[in-house]
Design a protein around this motif. Sequence first.
Motif, PDB file in Angstrom:
ATOM      1  N   VAL A  60       0.848  -1.197   0.000  1.00 44.26           N
ATOM      2  CA  VAL A  60       0.000   0.000   0.000  1.00 44.26           C
ATOM      3  C   VAL A  60       0.882   1.245   0.000  1.00 44.26           C
ATOM      4  O   VAL A  60       1.877   1.321   0.736  1.00 44.26           O
ATOM      5  CB  VAL A  60      -0.954   0.004   1.211  1.00 44.26           C
ATOM      6  CG1 VAL A  60      -2.018  -1.083   1.061  1.00 44.26           C
ATOM      7  CG2 VAL A  60      -0.214  -0.180   2.533  1.00 44.26           C
ATOM      8  N   GLU A  87      -7.552   3.612   4.206  1.00 43.26           N
ATOM      9  CA  GLU A  87      -8.175   3.313   2.925  1.00 43.26           C
ATOM     10  C   GLU A  87      -8.406   1.818   2.738  1.00 43.26           C
ATOM     11  O   GLU A  87      -9.458   1.403   2.248  1.00 43.26           O
ATOM     12  CB  GLU A  87      -7.310   3.857   1.787  1.00 43.26           C
ATOM     13  CG  GLU A  87      -7.983   3.893   0.434  1.00 43.26           C
ATOM     14  CD  GLU A  87      -9.041   4.982   0.318  1.00 43.26           C
ATOM     15  OE1 GLU A  87      -9.743   5.004  -0.707  1.00 43.26           O
ATOM     16  OE2 GLU A  87      -9.177   5.785   1.259  1.00 43.26           O
ATOM     17  N   LEU A  88      -7.427   1.014   3.114  1.00 41.83           N
ATOM     18  CA  LEU A  88      -7.585  -0.427   2.940  1.00 41.83           C
ATOM     19  C   LEU A  88      -8.735  -0.944   3.795  1.00 41.83           C
ATOM     20  O   LEU A  88      -9.571  -1.721   3.331  1.00 41.83           O
ATOM     21  CB  LEU A  88      -6.289  -1.156   3.290  1.00 41.83           C
ATOM     22  CG  LEU A  88      -6.269  -2.652   2.957  1.00 41.83           C
ATOM     23  CD1 LEU A  88      -4.883  -3.082   2.496  1.00 41.83           C
ATOM     24  CD2 LEU A  88      -6.701  -3.513   4.131  1.00 41.83           C
ATOM     25  N   ILE A  99      -7.209  -0.391  -4.379  1.00 40.24           N
ATOM     26  CA  ILE A  99      -6.195   0.618  -4.068  1.00 40.24           C
ATOM     27  C   ILE A  99      -5.207   0.742  -5.214  1.00 40.24           C
ATOM     28  O   ILE A  99      -4.834   1.851  -5.625  1.00 40.24           O
ATOM     29  CB  ILE A  99      -5.472   0.259  -2.755  1.00 40.24           C
ATOM     30  CG1 ILE A  99      -6.427   0.413  -1.571  1.00 40.24           C
ATOM     31  CG2 ILE A  99      -4.228   1.122  -2.554  1.00 40.24           C
ATOM     32  CD1 ILE A  99      -5.900  -0.142  -0.273  1.00 40.24           C
ATOM     33  N   HIS A 108     -12.106   0.054   2.202  1.00 44.43           N
ATOM     34  CA  HIS A 108     -12.476  -0.798   1.059  1.00 44.43           C
ATOM     35  C   HIS A 108     -12.946  -2.170   1.541  1.00 44.43           C
ATOM     36  O   HIS A 108     -13.945  -2.707   1.047  1.00 44.43           O
ATOM     37  CB  HIS A 108     -11.292  -0.962   0.113  1.00 44.43           C
ATOM     38  CG  HIS A 108     -11.028   0.229  -0.760  1.00 44.43           C
ATOM     39  ND1 HIS A 108     -11.970   0.738  -1.631  1.00 44.43           N
ATOM     40  CD2 HIS A 108      -9.928   1.017  -0.905  1.00 44.43           C
ATOM     41  CE1 HIS A 108     -11.473   1.779  -2.274  1.00 44.43           C
ATOM     42  NE2 HIS A 108     -10.229   1.967  -1.843  1.00 44.43           N
TER      43      HIS A 108
END
Length: 292
Positions: A52, A271-272, A100, A275
């Motif tokens: 990431v 963000e991960l 991502i 999601h």
Amino acid sequence: MYFEKCCIPLADKPAFYNPDQPPAPEEYEDAYSRYFKKIDAPHIKTPGAFHVPFSLKRKPRFSVLTAIMPVAQVTKKAKALGVSLTVYLTAVYLHALQQIHEQQPRLKKNINRKILRIEVPLNLRKLYPTRSMRNFSLYVLPQIDLRLGHYTFEEIVKTVYHQMQLETDQKLINKMISRNVGGERNTLVKNIPLFLKSLFLSRLYIVGTKQYSGVVTNLGKIDLGPDANHLIEQFVFIAPPPNKVLKVNCGVAGFGDNLVLSFGNITTSKELERHFLTFMAQQNIAVKIINS
């Protein structure tokens, strides 16, 4: 179907030990050495994986986002696809990583690695009976390769399922045990001072984490018996903190009717996790964040 329990008691072994009784000699067993057999097969180098692209937080970095969801709802979704809960969660993690990767600017997307790979720890007690209370685990590395194009979720599930089936073949596990234990038995390695070994292993750990994009560690369903279960609200399993390469990982534990996911993170982004949990919610799974 896979590794849903941390420890599987043997048929003639009690589920719990009496702390007032002395431990049995078998509990000290080095199961790796017991099942070691020398195999002369070359190690195949694993290419580096995508990580990431988030910036690290200022110290103290480590934070945990914990989400709780009904285990029956997740299991139902997994069974509908013909896979285990572990396979399903690993596929969701890869799906989140793919989102991502695809949302990066074009230049970054072209430069960054396109292999997304997850480390899934494997409890070897299902393959090799042992009473050992020492560590006895290895791992599998299911992956998708974005150079081949975009994967639907169903394609990811199918890929993860078959790769985990292949990588848990006992002959391949024997090869991994041979490689690891063989290194320990090497006379030259034995004579190296401990502080040098520790320095080397710490660097080797950094190199090793370059091979996978994330970790999904499923502790399995925890059951302490009816006398203790009613006194416990929930279990939260926090996986060991990720390093500067890996940045995020996930620990999973089931207890009672609930499944608890804990994301360890040392970056400025969630963000991960967003999601991952958004996808679960879109699958009509009730997701409740209990700590962020």
